[in-house]
Scaffold this active site. Sequence first.
Site, PDB file in Angstrom:
ATOM      1  N   GLY A 134       0.809  -1.229   0.000  1.00  0.00           N
ATOM      2  CA  GLY A 134       0.000   0.000   0.000  1.00  0.00           C
ATOM      3  C   GLY A 134       0.835   1.268   0.000  1.00  0.00           C
ATOM      4  O   GLY A 134       2.025   1.259   0.336  1.00  0.00           O
ATOM      5  N   ARG A 154      -2.838   8.196   4.064  1.00  0.00           N
ATOM      6  CA  ARG A 154      -3.095   9.035   5.240  1.00  0.00           C
ATOM      7  C   ARG A 154      -1.829   9.662   5.832  1.00  0.00           C
ATOM      8  O   ARG A 154      -1.897  10.570   6.641  1.00  0.00           O
ATOM      9  CB  ARG A 154      -3.840   8.206   6.307  1.00  0.00           C
ATOM     10  CG  ARG A 154      -5.279   7.905   5.921  1.00  0.00           C
ATOM     11  CD  ARG A 154      -5.862   6.734   6.678  1.00  0.00           C
ATOM     12  NE  ARG A 154      -5.421   5.450   6.135  1.00  0.00           N
ATOM     13  CZ  ARG A 154      -5.863   4.250   6.552  1.00  0.00           C
ATOM     14  NH1 ARG A 154      -6.749   4.189   7.524  1.00  0.00           N
ATOM     15  NH2 ARG A 154      -5.417   3.143   6.006  1.00  0.00           N
ATOM     16  N   ASN A 213      38.624  18.652   6.506  1.00  0.00           N
ATOM     17  CA  ASN A 213      38.893  17.323   5.938  1.00  0.00           C
ATOM     18  C   ASN A 213      38.201  17.084   4.606  1.00  0.00           C
ATOM     19  O   ASN A 213      38.361  16.033   4.020  1.00  0.00           O
ATOM     20  CB  ASN A 213      38.484  16.224   6.941  1.00  0.00           C
ATOM     21  CG  ASN A 213      37.009  16.293   7.291  1.00  0.00           C
ATOM     22  OD1 ASN A 213      36.418  17.357   7.262  1.00  0.00           O
ATOM     23  ND2 ASN A 213      36.430  15.158   7.612  1.00  0.00           N
TER      24      ASN A 213
HETATM   25  C1  UD1 Z   1      -6.560  -2.921   8.131  1.00  0.00           C
HETATM   26  C2  UD1 Z   1      -7.767  -3.821   8.327  1.00  0.00           C
HETATM   27  C3  UD1 Z   1      -8.512  -3.413   9.608  1.00  0.00           C
HETATM   28  C4  UD1 Z   1      -7.554  -3.463  10.769  1.00  0.00           C
HETATM   29  C5  UD1 Z   1      -6.303  -2.622  10.517  1.00  0.00           C
HETATM   30  C6  UD1 Z   1      -5.281  -2.864  11.596  1.00  0.00           C
HETATM   31  C7  UD1 Z   1      -8.560  -4.431   6.069  1.00  0.00           C
HETATM   32  C8  UD1 Z   1      -9.565  -4.173   5.033  1.00  0.00           C
HETATM   33  N1  UD1 Z   1      -8.652  -3.683   7.184  1.00  0.00           N
HETATM   34  O1  UD1 Z   1      -7.013  -1.595   7.940  1.00  0.00           O
HETATM   35  O2  UD1 Z   1      -9.567  -4.291   9.843  1.00  0.00           O
HETATM   36  O3  UD1 Z   1      -8.215  -2.995  11.941  1.00  0.00           O
HETATM   37  O4  UD1 Z   1      -5.695  -3.009   9.270  1.00  0.00           O
HETATM   38  O5  UD1 Z   1      -4.168  -2.056  11.426  1.00  0.00           O
HETATM   39  O6  UD1 Z   1      -7.721  -5.308   5.911  1.00  0.00           O
HETATM   40  N2  UD1 Z   1      -1.867  -3.548   1.664  1.00  0.00           N
HETATM   41  C9  UD1 Z   1      -1.400  -4.261   0.568  1.00  0.00           C
HETATM   42  N3  UD1 Z   1      -2.138  -4.247  -0.574  1.00  0.00           N
HETATM   43  C10 UD1 Z   1      -3.313  -3.585  -0.670  1.00  0.00           C
HETATM   44  C11 UD1 Z   1      -3.785  -2.869   0.451  1.00  0.00           C
HETATM   45  C12 UD1 Z   1      -3.039  -2.878   1.616  1.00  0.00           C
HETATM   46  O7  UD1 Z   1      -0.340  -4.873   0.619  1.00  0.00           O
HETATM   47  O8  UD1 Z   1      -3.913  -3.642  -1.748  1.00  0.00           O
HETATM   48  C13 UD1 Z   1      -1.047  -3.524   2.895  1.00  0.00           C
HETATM   49  C14 UD1 Z   1      -0.666  -2.136   3.340  1.00  0.00           C
HETATM   50  O9  UD1 Z   1       0.577  -1.770   2.771  1.00  0.00           O
HETATM   51  C15 UD1 Z   1      -0.588  -2.274   4.852  1.00  0.00           C
HETATM   52  C16 UD1 Z   1      -1.533  -3.408   5.166  1.00  0.00           C
HETATM   53  O10 UD1 Z   1      -1.820  -4.058   3.936  1.00  0.00           O
HETATM   54  O11 UD1 Z   1       0.710  -2.611   5.283  1.00  0.00           O
HETATM   55  C17 UD1 Z   1      -2.841  -2.926   5.787  1.00  0.00           C
HETATM   56  O12 UD1 Z   1      -3.417  -1.948   4.942  1.00  0.00           O
HETATM   57  P1  UD1 Z   1      -3.957  -0.581   5.522  1.00  0.00           P
HETATM   58  O13 UD1 Z   1      -4.348   0.276   4.387  1.00  0.00           O
HETATM   59  O14 UD1 Z   1      -3.024  -0.046   6.516  1.00  0.00           O
HETATM   60  O15 UD1 Z   1      -5.289  -1.114   6.234  1.00  0.00           O
HETATM   61  P2  UD1 Z   1      -6.070  -0.409   7.425  1.00  0.00           P
HETATM   62  O16 UD1 Z   1      -6.970   0.619   6.877  1.00  0.00           O
HETATM   63  O17 UD1 Z   1      -5.132  -0.016   8.478  1.00  0.00           O
HETATM   64 MG    MG Z   2      -3.055   0.108   8.576  1.00  0.00          MG
END
Ligand code: UD1
Ligand code: MG
Length: 474
Positions: A14, A18, A375
């Site tokens: 991702g 934010r 230096n």
């Molecule tokens: C996610 C969870 C949420 C949880 C929270 C905890 C989902 C839909 N939601 O939300 O329930 O409470 O984490 O921190 O899973 N990523 C990918 N590929 C993608 C999208 C995301 O690899 O297509 C990776 C991101 O880089 C990140 C992780 O997945 O490291 C989580 O994604 P993020 O966007 O942070 O999810 P949250 O909104 O935090």
């Molecule tokens: Mg997250």
Amino acid sequence: MTANDLAIVILAAGKGTRLKSSLAKVLHRAGGRTLVEHVVRVGAALKAKKTIVVVGHQAEQVAAVVEPLGAETVLQQPQHGTGHAMHVARRALGNAKLVVVLPGDAPLVRAETLKALIAAHRAGNAAATILTAVLADPSGYGRIVRKSGANVSAIVEESQLTEEQRELNEINSSIYCFTLEKLWPALAQVKPNNQHRELYLTDAIAVMAAKGEAVLAQLAADAREALGCNTRADLAEADRTLREWKRDALQNDGVTIQLPETVLVDPEVTAGEDTVIEPCVQLLGKTKIGARCTIRTGSVLSDAILGDEVIVEPHCVLAQSRLDDRVKAGARIGNFVELKKSTVGEGTKAMHLTYLGDAKIGAKTNIGAGTITCNYDGFHKYPTTIGNKVFIGTNSALVAPVRVGDGAYVAAGSTITDNVPSDGLAIARGRQENKPGWASKKRRELAAAEKPKKPARARKKSKPRRTAKKSRRR
Ligand code: UD1
Ligand code: MG
């Protein structure tokens, strides 16, 4: 021993919208490391068959961090959500039976917690086991909807919560253990039913639960472990916690830390028993400190190696430098003295306001206040070599490469560009000229020019003279 049926998948593709950053989220740092590095390192303790990192945004930079740590990468391009990321990892998972899934933005989870998660999953013969936490403020996280006891019926994302579900304060950490043969059919049924049109891994939970599979929730030992870093404030929180844990570890090793919350220590730093660290100190990189040392307030040490019983005075900066036991018997480095890649011999003193870079200094030498080794010429770094029993006068600049021989003197205020022979004196500064009586003469001139203005008529008369005087002053 490796767990042959276990693999790890780290979701790190991702962007991290934010954070409002040009840097991919998992490459942001907390506690002296990138987020994703923390996650790969904690996963390594599980001795899984393989660790797969799903990369996408700034894939090459993320791979450059995780591959040296033994992880393999798969590319998710474009990124259609956490469920889609699992589809992308499927082929690389090979014949693994269990997977631990970790988000790349949760750097606080501990190995013991993951081991307990796997144990609970195996013991419960579960399809999925979710690591959860109860938070005073659960906003932003997916919420756990419990069925009965340890069983979960769904994870509901913040944007899809009903009014009643808003009260739920048990959150999804996004850390799970899945039995893969149960996950894939459930994930196949998940649709992108959300405003982002993404496939949510969280939606697979309700599918499994509806099929009557065992879906368990396991509370993290410490709620902080569930922290996911979506914002700058989250990053600061993770950094604060990781720094605290590192200081705790040093204290457990017998190190005294005064006002610990003001002291910043990188993860690889070590320090010996009875060493004292005063407030507002930073210990960075691969710094290693021996026993019974004192690092006084405001000092910054990076990649510095200190023997035993070394005292670093206030506000010193030491970079890539080594100070031996008792700093080679009585060598002294004072405050506002910066050392970089330098060695300082026995009994040598550099007490005030000095920069010594790429310098090799012998024994019993005195480095006067304000000495600077020049230096760097904008392209390369050059060495300065100073012998034994040398006296470098105050405010001298030593333009490297340069050598000052044993026993030599450098006069204060010199700019030394040529080698100084042993036992010689180098003076390299403008010669002083004294002008007797100059000051009072100057004061008289200035006072005359400042005299009160005369009335208009008189002024007219004196005009030519004033003009002449004005031009002379220029
Ligand atoms: C996610 C969870 C949420 C949880 C929270 C905890 C989902 C839909 N939601 O939300 O329930 O409470 O984490 O921190 O899973 N990523 C990918 N590929 C993608 C999208 C995301 O690899 O297509 C990776 C991101 O880089 C990140 C992780 O997945 O490291 C989580 O994604 P993020 O966007 O942070 O999810 P949250 O909104 O935090
Ligand atoms: Mg997250």
